[in-house]
Design a protein around this motif. Structure first.
Motif, mmCIF file in Angstrom:
data_model
loop_
_atom_site.group_PDB
_atom_site.id
_atom_site.type_symbol
_atom_site.label_atom_id
_atom_site.label_comp_id
_atom_site.label_asym_id
_atom_site.label_seq_id
_atom_site.Cartn_x
_atom_site.Cartn_y
_atom_site.Cartn_z
ATOM 1 N N LEU A 130 0.702 -1.156 0.059
ATOM 2 C CA LEU A 130 -0.039 -0.096 0.010
ATOM 3 C C LEU A 130 1.090 1.154 0.072
ATOM 4 O O LEU A 130 0.611 2.116 -0.800
ATOM 5 C CB LEU A 130 -1.114 -0.023 1.265
ATOM 6 N N GLY A 131 1.924 1.280 0.678
ATOM 7 C CA GLY A 131 2.951 2.313 0.855
ATOM 8 C C GLY A 131 3.454 2.627 -0.380
ATOM 9 O O GLY A 131 4.035 3.934 -0.792
ATOM 10 N N GLU A 132 3.687 1.458 -1.393
ATOM 11 C CA GLU A 132 4.459 1.920 -2.564
ATOM 12 C C GLU A 132 3.321 2.766 -3.631
ATOM 13 O O GLU A 132 3.987 3.240 -4.437
ATOM 14 C CB GLU A 132 4.648 0.445 -3.377
ATOM 15 N N ARG A 133 2.103 2.648 -3.337
ATOM 16 C CA ARG A 133 1.223 3.245 -4.296
ATOM 17 C C ARG A 133 0.578 4.420 -3.797
ATOM 18 O O ARG A 133 -0.051 5.274 -4.424
ATOM 19 C CB ARG A 133 -0.022 2.095 -4.294
ATOM 20 N N LEU A 134 0.953 4.783 -2.379
ATOM 21 C CA LEU A 134 0.231 6.228 -1.764
ATOM 22 C C LEU A 134 1.414 6.937 -1.473
ATOM 23 O O LEU A 134 2.382 6.436 -1.133
ATOM 24 C CB LEU A 134 -0.432 5.887 -0.746
ATOM 25 N N PRO A 135 1.165 8.241 -1.405
ATOM 26 C CA PRO A 135 2.142 9.326 -1.046
ATOM 27 C C PRO A 135 2.392 9.081 0.511
ATOM 28 O O PRO A 135 1.580 8.689 1.208
ATOM 29 C CB PRO A 135 1.533 10.682 -1.242
ATOM 30 N N VAL A 136 3.548 9.257 0.846
ATOM 31 C CA VAL A 136 4.134 8.964 2.188
ATOM 32 C C VAL A 136 3.295 9.593 3.002
ATOM 33 O O VAL A 136 3.231 8.915 4.266
ATOM 34 C CB VAL A 136 5.723 9.553 2.320
ATOM 35 N N ALA A 137 2.879 10.785 3.109
ATOM 36 C CA ALA A 137 2.208 11.507 3.823
ATOM 37 C C ALA A 137 0.820 10.912 4.300
ATOM 38 O O ALA A 137 0.256 10.734 5.389
ATOM 39 C CB ALA A 137 1.780 13.051 3.619
ATOM 40 N N TRP A 138 0.116 10.425 3.176
ATOM 41 C CA TRP A 138 -0.961 9.559 3.435
ATOM 42 C C TRP A 138 -0.910 8.260 4.423
ATOM 43 O O TRP A 138 -1.661 7.945 4.861
ATOM 44 C CB TRP A 138 -1.581 9.173 2.082
ATOM 45 N N CYS A 139 0.160 7.721 3.607
ATOM 46 C CA CYS A 139 0.361 6.542 4.836
ATOM 47 C C CYS A 139 0.685 6.675 6.134
ATOM 48 O O CYS A 139 0.190 5.932 6.901
ATOM 49 C CB CYS A 139 1.611 5.730 4.013
ATOM 50 N N SER A 140 1.420 7.706 6.297
ATOM 51 C CA SER A 140 1.577 8.239 7.901
ATOM 52 C C SER A 140 0.259 8.527 8.364
ATOM 53 O O SER A 140 0.081 8.061 9.491
ATOM 54 C CB SER A 140 2.619 9.133 7.954
ATOM 55 N N ALA A 141 -0.821 9.255 7.618
ATOM 56 C CA ALA A 141 -1.608 9.623 8.239
ATOM 57 C C ALA A 141 -2.651 8.415 8.427
ATOM 58 O O ALA A 141 -3.418 8.086 9.405
ATOM 59 C CB ALA A 141 -2.559 10.584 7.272
ATOM 60 N N LEU A 142 -2.536 7.499 7.442
ATOM 61 C CA LEU A 142 -3.559 6.336 7.612
ATOM 62 C C LEU A 142 -2.948 5.476 8.493
ATOM 63 O O LEU A 142 -3.920 5.008 9.590
ATOM 64 C CB LEU A 142 -3.300 5.356 6.297
ATOM 65 N N GLY A 143 -1.643 5.237 8.769
ATOM 66 C CA GLY A 143 -1.146 4.487 10.130
ATOM 67 C C GLY A 143 -1.629 5.124 11.351
ATOM 68 O O GLY A 143 -1.859 4.321 12.172
ATOM 69 N N GLY A 144 -1.449 6.460 11.532
ATOM 70 C CA GLY A 144 -1.769 7.046 12.757
ATOM 71 C C GLY A 144 -3.262 7.043 12.934
ATOM 72 O O GLY A 144 -3.632 6.656 14.211
ATOM 73 N N GLY A 145 -4.198 6.940 11.722
ATOM 74 C CA GLY A 145 -5.495 6.731 12.225
ATOM 75 C C GLY A 145 -5.799 5.566 12.801
ATOM 76 O O GLY A 145 -6.560 5.096 13.556
ATOM 77 N N VAL A 146 -5.218 4.336 12.246
ATOM 78 C CA VAL A 146 -5.277 2.889 12.603
ATOM 79 C C VAL A 146 -4.863 2.995 14.217
ATOM 80 O O VAL A 146 -5.639 2.049 14.921
ATOM 81 C CB VAL A 146 -4.534 1.945 11.657
ATOM 82 N N LEU A 147 -3.573 3.512 14.446
ATOM 83 C CA LEU A 147 -3.221 3.403 15.756
ATOM 84 C C LEU A 147 -4.364 4.234 16.583
ATOM 85 O O LEU A 147 -4.596 3.581 17.804
ATOM 86 C CB LEU A 147 -1.960 4.022 16.027
#
Length: 179
Positions: free
Chosen positions: A55-72
């Motif tokens: 998923l991280g290969e397909r999305l911008p880094v900021a989106w991945c961090s925000a998504l990861g933060g949201g999951v946590l």
């Protein structure tokens, strides 16, 4: 690496609570069952880390961090709500033998692995460090399940502490991802 360790510990605090609850109920969890639970946790978490990497290969880094933060954040809030609610422990000892057999541990292992797997999707990165997460969740899980059989304290405090740590890690990941 420190964040990965803290994340594995905070996700395993509910395992500590489960170990304590079963010990207080007189249910023994043998090593074979603990190994089944740890293996399921490691496998499902590794699959989630892999999926998160893709998923991280397909999305911008900021989106991945925000998504990861949201999951946590979600996991932390859920754990905190659970800690503030009723003390409920599912009854996985189906044959009422007061021993959690390995086949009974599969259901418990899958349940415990869901939080770690969810967090595994949220920790994206190209570093080898993210691959230590499945191993750490398995090791902390088996350690806390064992320790839970020997410790007596308030289960709500244990789960509440884990929830607070996850919320803080989620906020940190979310905010840093947007910077």
């Amino acid at each position: 690496m420190g964040v990965i360790i803290l994340l594995a510990i905070s996700l395993s605090l509910d395992t500590l609570g489960i170990g304590m609850a079963y010990a207080m109920s007189g249910i023994r969890i043998p090593w074979s069952t603990k190994l089944v639970i740890a293996a399921l946790n490691a496998l499902l978490t590794a699959a989630a880390v892999f999926a998160g990497g893709k998923l991280g290969e397909r999305l911008p880094v900021a989106w991945c961090s925000a998504l990861g933060g949201g999951v946590l954040l979600f996991l932390g809030i859920r754990m905190l709500r659970s800690a503030l609610g009723e003390d409920r422990t599912s009854h996985y000892d189906r044959d009422d033998s007061h021993v959690l057999e390995p086949w009974e541990g599969i259901a418990l292992g899958l349940t415990l692995a869901l939080d770690s797997a969810s967090a595994g999707i949220g920790i994206t990165g190209k570093s080898w460090v993210v691959w230590t997460f499945p191993v750490l969740t398995a090791l902390t899980g088996i350690t806390f399940l064992t320790a839970g059989g020997k410790i007596r304290c308030n289960l709500r405090r244990v789960n509440g502490a884990g929830g607070v740590i996850l919320i803080l890690l989620g906020l940190l990941r979310f905010v840093c991802g947007l910077c």
